[in-house]
Design an enzyme around this catalytic site. Structure first.
Site, PDB file in Angstrom:
ATOM      1  N   HIS A   1       0.818  -1.223   0.000  1.00  0.00           N
ATOM      2  CA  HIS A   1       0.000   0.000   0.000  1.00  0.00           C
ATOM      3  C   HIS A   1       0.852   1.273   0.000  1.00  0.00           C
ATOM      4  O   HIS A   1       0.327   2.369  -0.199  1.00  0.00           O
ATOM      5  CB  HIS A   1      -0.987  -0.006   1.177  1.00  0.00           C
TER       6      HIS A   1
ATOM      7  N   ASP B   1      -0.308  -7.519   1.660  1.00  0.00           N
ATOM      8  CA  ASP B   1       0.234  -6.154   1.675  1.00  0.00           C
ATOM      9  C   ASP B   1       1.755  -6.206   1.806  1.00  0.00           C
ATOM     10  O   ASP B   1       2.329  -5.925   2.861  1.00  0.00           O
ATOM     11  CB  ASP B   1      -0.397  -5.378   2.830  1.00  0.00           C
TER      12      ASP B   1
ATOM     13  N   SER C   1       4.018   2.902   8.080  1.00  0.00           N
ATOM     14  CA  SER C   1       3.658   1.827   7.160  1.00  0.00           C
ATOM     15  C   SER C   1       4.871   1.300   6.411  1.00  0.00           C
ATOM     16  O   SER C   1       5.764   2.058   6.031  1.00  0.00           O
ATOM     17  CB  SER C   1       2.625   2.326   6.148  1.00  0.00           C
TER      18      SER C   1
END
Length: 268
Positions: A74, A121, A216
């Site tokens: 992502h 992911d 992230s």
């Protein structure tokens, strides 16, 4: 005892992995966390994109060979130009001693990445040139295929994400203790329920210490034998109600579920 996976000669890019020259301070508490010891997580990278002639931090990542960085799918936007900052501690210092910026050759996003459900992911960034390892730049160890950590196992999340929900991005690298939450607990109705798959791993959820936006793609660092560290998770998602919401631990892509995929991509 947890074994260190060398992945034959592919991941054995250095004489050792997961062994920082400057040990981390493990008493430190990302949100609710504290400044890390400089260069104590030397596989941590800053993924940066170019906008208006300025490089901007967007995600973390982990150096797993001298040519490859592990991050989250992502984090990747195919319309952007990226570079990777290695050996970084203070993002406000461009020419920081011991740091380098690497250009990107190829980005491999998992073929079954699902942006809606956040499945698979995971992505690998191939650098344009191999980086030279040093006291400030080292490779991470990754776990054996399908290995699992028990509940409450003490791991640490690291990154330059927001210091609190909607707060500023950290200038210097942060770390925070995030104990593993077992899948049975994390998939309870009042926790993450069916959103959490077995290819994910949860950590934290105490409502105090958490990863946040900007973390992230970064590592969940877990200690193993001989003072070494393995990256067991990639920061994937958290609660929309806030970065440190009780019973909403950070959800990580479980690295041990993707070892075969990682091996395949780094041989390309």
């Amino acid at each position: 005892m947890l074994g260190i996976t060398v992945l034959a000669a592919i991941l054995a890019c250095a004489s050792s992995c997961g062994d920082p020259t400057f040990p981390p301070n493990l008493s430190a508490r990302v949100v609710g966390g504290e400044d890390a010891v400089p260069n104590s997580w030397p596989w941590q990278v800053s993924l940066q994109y170019l906008r208006d002639d300025t490089w901007r931090h967007t995600c973390g990542g982990s150096l797993i060979t001298t040519s490859h960085v592990l991050t989250a799918a992502h984090c990747i936007n195919t319309n952007l130009t990226y570079r990777v900052g290695l050996g970084k501690y203070n993002l406000t210092v461009e020419d920081e001693e011991g740091s380098v910026y690497a250009e990107v050759d190829t980005i491999y996003v998992h073929e079954k990445w699902n942006r809606l459900l956040l499945w698979n992911d995971i992505a690998i960034i191939k650098l344009a040139e191999p980086v030279e390892l040093s006291d400030t730049i080292q490779v991470a160890c990754i776990p054996e295929q399908d290995s699992l950590l028990p509940g409450d196992y003490p791991c640490y999340v690291t990154g330059w994400g927001r210091l609190w929900t909607n707060g500023p991005i950290a200038e210097v690298l942060q770390q925070g203790l995030q104990p593993i939450v077992n899948h049975t607990t994390c998939s309870r109705l009042d926790w993450w329920f069916i959103k959490v798959r077995e290819t994910m791993v949860c950590a934290g959820g105490d409502g105090v210490i958490s990863a946040c936006n900007g973390d992230s793609g970064g590592p969940l660092n877990c200690p193993v034998e001989d003072g070494l560290w393995q990256v067991h998770g990639i920061v994937s998602f958290g609660s929309s109600r806030g970065c440190n919401t009780y019973k909403k631990p950070v959800v990580f892509t479980r690295v041990s579920a993707y070892i075969d995929w990682i091996k395949e991509k780094i041989q390309l």
